[in-house]
Enzyme design. Structure first.
Site, PDB file in Angstrom:
ATOM      1  N   HIS A  37       7.581   6.097  47.401  1.00  0.00           N
ATOM      2  CA  HIS A  37       8.632   5.457  48.189  1.00  0.00           C
ATOM      3  C   HIS A  37       9.967   5.275  47.471  1.00  0.00           C
ATOM      4  O   HIS A  37      10.997   5.206  48.125  1.00  0.00           O
ATOM      5  CB  HIS A  37       8.153   4.117  48.778  1.00  0.00           C
ATOM      6  CG  HIS A  37       8.175   2.971  47.824  1.00  0.00           C
ATOM      7  ND1 HIS A  37       7.088   2.607  47.078  1.00  0.00           N
ATOM      8  CD2 HIS A  37       9.165   2.104  47.486  1.00  0.00           C
ATOM      9  CE1 HIS A  37       7.410   1.564  46.332  1.00  0.00           C
ATOM     10  NE2 HIS A  37       8.657   1.237  46.557  1.00  0.00           N
ATOM     11  N   GLU A  91      15.200   7.900  46.235  1.00  0.00           N
ATOM     12  CA  GLU A  91      16.393   7.092  46.019  1.00  0.00           C
ATOM     13  C   GLU A  91      16.715   6.891  44.543  1.00  0.00           C
ATOM     14  O   GLU A  91      17.867   6.807  44.171  1.00  0.00           O
ATOM     15  CB  GLU A  91      16.235   5.727  46.696  1.00  0.00           C
ATOM     16  CG  GLU A  91      16.907   5.687  48.051  1.00  0.00           C
ATOM     17  CD  GLU A  91      16.897   4.280  48.619  1.00  0.00           C
ATOM     18  OE1 GLU A  91      17.964   3.777  48.963  1.00  0.00           O
ATOM     19  OE2 GLU A  91      15.799   3.695  48.718  1.00  0.00           O
ATOM     20  N   ASP A  92      15.670   6.779  43.733  1.00  0.00           N
ATOM     21  CA  ASP A  92      15.902   6.380  42.346  1.00  0.00           C
ATOM     22  C   ASP A  92      15.723   7.482  41.311  1.00  0.00           C
ATOM     23  O   ASP A  92      15.893   7.239  40.123  1.00  0.00           O
ATOM     24  CB  ASP A  92      14.963   5.208  41.973  1.00  0.00           C
ATOM     25  CG  ASP A  92      15.249   3.976  42.812  1.00  0.00           C
ATOM     26  OD1 ASP A  92      16.312   3.965  43.457  1.00  0.00           O
ATOM     27  OD2 ASP A  92      14.416   3.059  42.827  1.00  0.00           O
ATOM     28  N   ASP A 126      -4.416 -31.813  56.833  1.00  0.00           N
ATOM     29  CA  ASP A 126      -4.838 -30.430  57.119  1.00  0.00           C
ATOM     30  C   ASP A 126      -4.425 -29.483  55.993  1.00  0.00           C
ATOM     31  O   ASP A 126      -4.127 -28.329  56.208  1.00  0.00           O
ATOM     32  CB  ASP A 126      -4.297 -29.950  58.459  1.00  0.00           C
ATOM     33  CG  ASP A 126      -2.776 -29.935  58.476  1.00  0.00           C
ATOM     34  OD1 ASP A 126      -2.163 -30.539  57.570  1.00  0.00           O
ATOM     35  OD2 ASP A 126      -2.211 -29.296  59.386  1.00  0.00           O
TER      36      ASP A 126
END
Ligand code: MN
Length: 720
Positions: free
Chosen positions: A72, A76-77, A259
């Site tokens: 991913h 881009e990098d 709770d």
């Protein structure tokens, strides 16, 4: 340190039948691409994509999603491109990685008013739901390693996460990610409060572990004794939720809330219809607190969450008799609550690899609609998730990353006016994603739009023909209205003349005689003058004006259909429609009939050999059983409303000009029947003749207007 083997082991453990060498290849690809890069933590960069891939596995994704998670950040990098990715892993992976790239444009700095737009934009840009899951896992790991980042950046990223990612995880019902992200944001945005609650909670847990375990055991034994196949788990409220609740109640002590933890009864799926029975048995043994029962099974939460909630007293040890919240649900409901309804659905799909691999199923978004019926009572969830809900809006960005929400088909001019009236009024040029585009260019979600202005530039009438927002329209009109009256008249005259020329009519004479009769009334000279001005200021469109003075006679119906086709040459399956749709059954021609193209036809359903086609006049057909007749149409006669128009387009040739012209024509859905070349007296210019089939007058005029603004098109005129 985590390695590719961890990932492979998890895949195997979960029983996914993935192509392991392909997964390893993706890892190697990413590893090499990120070679030498480091995270702020000092870890090798590859740890990050690997972590993201590990996390995505819990959502039972398909193989491409895991590969895209590994890759991913590559495009881009690093110096590897999307093309490189596609070459090795195919177009499916490419589009997921591209989706991740697009989403990284969505940035939020502060708690800005446009934050709801940002969320919508985020969803609408991730046209594939899988991208959102990868992005959420990506953000999750980045938040976990945020401590290594500069403090200002920590705050920015945490705020952005709280603004965009948390609500989306929540809307998608992914509690596991939502709670984790919330606590991480809390830690970075309100460190003091976080510490205070964190410490109290640790103390509380230490103090209460024994009690909680006793309660858990009691409840488990109670249910097992009654033969229910189930498990009991305890869950701790996440810290951010505790903080919000304390704030709401005006308290500061964690132990004031009862709770903080809840017991979860998770039953096997086949016991779904026993949920209320279990609830009943619990209620008849321990006293329920009034008003604490919530039925999210019958009416699930908008994000798809389902469970029965109740709070009882008496479950714990006698000397520590406090209320305990119990949540009752099935395994499927539990899975859905942790991982979201979409993941729940994917999980089911996973059992059927054939369906899973089919191209159709890759488009999760579309498929989600079909699942609507299988996930009961959560139409709102589906609505929230359906990307279609944003179909009539687009979200575009300024170069600084601000988001503008515009209607579909908006142009750079609409965008410019959405920024500021002055920007609109002086707009001369626009760049979309760094390329210069025409001002009437249609913007798309995710585009980064830059408007270039010039002080002495002004709006013009052509703009009115394509702007979409009422804001832009009214501002252009008001600008044109306030311009110098003499100039206004001249402008109006020029606009009208241009179109008169385009359709092959004489231009306006000084007395404007051609406008003498307009809309059924006689106009005096002053009125005619005003009419021209009104065109200039956009009060009246030139299209309507010309339509009124030269009505439909401008268009010529095509002469009768060229060919009366011989029945031998007709390919019935291609030329015939049933209810306007292509036929999907065998059709055969009959020997009794002669077919002439526009003459009506009918079909006769034979026993066992499809439909036979007859001319409606055919006697044999007329005598057949009415019940077995069906209506058929010729495909071509549907187009008989077309008008044939010849346009001459005078151009100064340049590379790609003809392509631009053809593209404009086909963007109107207009068929080009013929193209030819004509010598021009001036050697620098060429004339192209286009024979076109247009739908109506409006279409023709709009087409001419649009052709006129193509660069190097000198003149467009209608010649028949
Ligand atoms: Mn990343």
């Amino acid at each position: 340190m985590i390695s590719c083997n961890h990932l492979v082991n998890k895949i195997k453990k979960l029983g996914f039948e993935f192509d392991i060498p392909r997964i390893r290849l993706a890892f190697e690809f990413a590893n090499q691409a990120h070679e030498g890069q480091k995270r702020f933590s000092g870890d090798p960069y590859i740890i990050h994509p690997l972590e993201v891939a590990m996390r995505i596995l819990d959502f039972h994704p398909d193989e491409d999603t895991v590969i895209a998670a590994l890759l991913h950040d590559v495009s881009e990098d690093t110096d590897r491109t999307l093309d490189d990715i596609e070459n090795v892993f195919g177009p499916g992976v490419r589009s997921l990685v591209r989706g991740m790239e697009k989403l990284s444009q969505v940035r939020s700095r502060v708690d800005e008013p446009e934050v709801e737009n940002l969320r919508k934009m985020f969803l609408s840009m991730a046209s594939d739901l899988r991208v959102i899951y990868i992005k959420l896992c990506d953000r999750w790991h980045n938040m976990e390693t945020l401590a290594y980042v500069r403090p200002e950046k920590q705050r920015r990223i945490a705020q952005e996460t709280l603004n965009i990612y948390v609500p989306i995880a929540s809307r998608m019902g992914i509690y596991s990610i939502k709670a984790n992200l919330e606590d991480l944001c809390f830690k970075f945005l309100n460190a003091d409060m976080y510490k205070l609650i964190h410490e109290q909670l640790e103390f509380y847990t230490k103090q209460n572990t024994n009690f909680i375990n006793t309660e858990k055991d009691t409840l488990t034994k109670f249910l097992h004794k009654r033969g229910y196949n189930c498990r009991v788990a305890s869950r701790l409220k996440n810290q951010y939720s505790i903080y919000k609740k304390l704030k709401k109640k005006g308290r500061s002590l964690v132990s004031d809330l009862y709770d903080i933890y809840a017991l979860r009864v998770i039953v096997s799926d086949d016991l779904e219809d026993k949920l209320y029975q279990i609830l009943g048995e619990i209620h008849s043994t321990w006293s329920p607190l009034a008003n604490r029962f919530k039925d999210y099974v019958a009416v699930s939460k908008p994000n798809g969450y389902q469970s029965l909630h109740t709070t009882v007293v008496g479950l714990g040890l006698e000397e520590f008799n406090r209320p305990v919240e119990i949540q009752i649900r099935t395994e499927s409901m539990h899975r859905q609550a942790e991982f979201g309804a979409a993941a729940h659905w994917l999980y089911k799909y996973h059992e059927n690899p054939d369906m899973y691999n089919s191209e159709k199923c890759l488009d999760w978004i579309h498929e989600l609609k079909n699942v609507e019926s299988s996930i009961k009572n959560n139409t709102e969830f589906i609505e929230n998730l359906s990307m279609d809900m944003f179909n009539d809006r687009i979200f575009v960005l300024t170069p600084k990353g601000d988001v503008k929400d515009l209607p579909e088909s908006s142009t750079p001019i609409d965008f410019a006016y959405a920024i500021h009236t002055d920007v609109g009024n002086h707009c001369v040029m626009a760049k979309v994603n760094d390329s210069v585009v025409p001002l009437d260019h249609e913007l798309r979600s995710g585009d980064v739009v830059e408007v270039i202005t010039k002080k002495d530039s002004e709006p013009n009438h052509y703009w009115l023909s394509f702007v979409v927002t009422s804001e832009a329209k009214s501002k252009i009109k008001s600008y044109l209205r306030n311009a110098d009256p003499d100039k206004t008249f001249k402008e109006g005259r020029d606009v009208i003349n241009k179109y008169l020329e385009s359709i092959g009519k004489p231009v306006l004479d000084p007395d404007l005689l051609v406008l003498k009769r307009f809309k059924g009334a006689n106009l005096n000279q002053k009125q005619r003058y005003t009419l021209v001005e009104e065109v200039a200021i956009g009060k009246f469109s030139v299209k309507d004006l010309i339509k009124d003075i030269y009505p439909m006679d401008l268009l010529v119906k095509p002469k009768t259909k060229k060919s009366v086709k011989n029945s031998k040459n007709i390919d019935f399956s291609k030329e015939i429609l049933v209810d306007g749709q292509p036929v999907n059954f065998p059709v055969k021609k009959t020997n009794c009939c002669i077919f002439k193209l526009p003459e009506p036809i009918g079909g006769f359903v034979t026993r066992g050999s499809g439909v036979s086609v007859h001319n409606l006049k055919c006697k044999v057909f007329q005598n057949t059983d009415d019940e077995r007749k069906i209506k058929l149409q010729w495909k071509d006669t549907q187009k008989s409303d077309m008008y044939v128009v010849d346009l001459s387009i005078e151009i100064q040739d340049r590379v790609g000009l003809l392509k631009d012209v053809v593209e404009v024509i086909s963007s109107f859905g207009v068929n080009i029947l013929d193209v030819s070349l004509r010598e021009s007296s001036d050697s620098t210019k060429t004339l192209k003749l286009f024979s076109l089939a247009v739908k109506d007058y409006d279409q023709l005029v709009s087409l001419i207007m649009k052709l006129n603004v193509i660069e190097n098109v000198i003149k467009v005129s209608k010649i028949n």
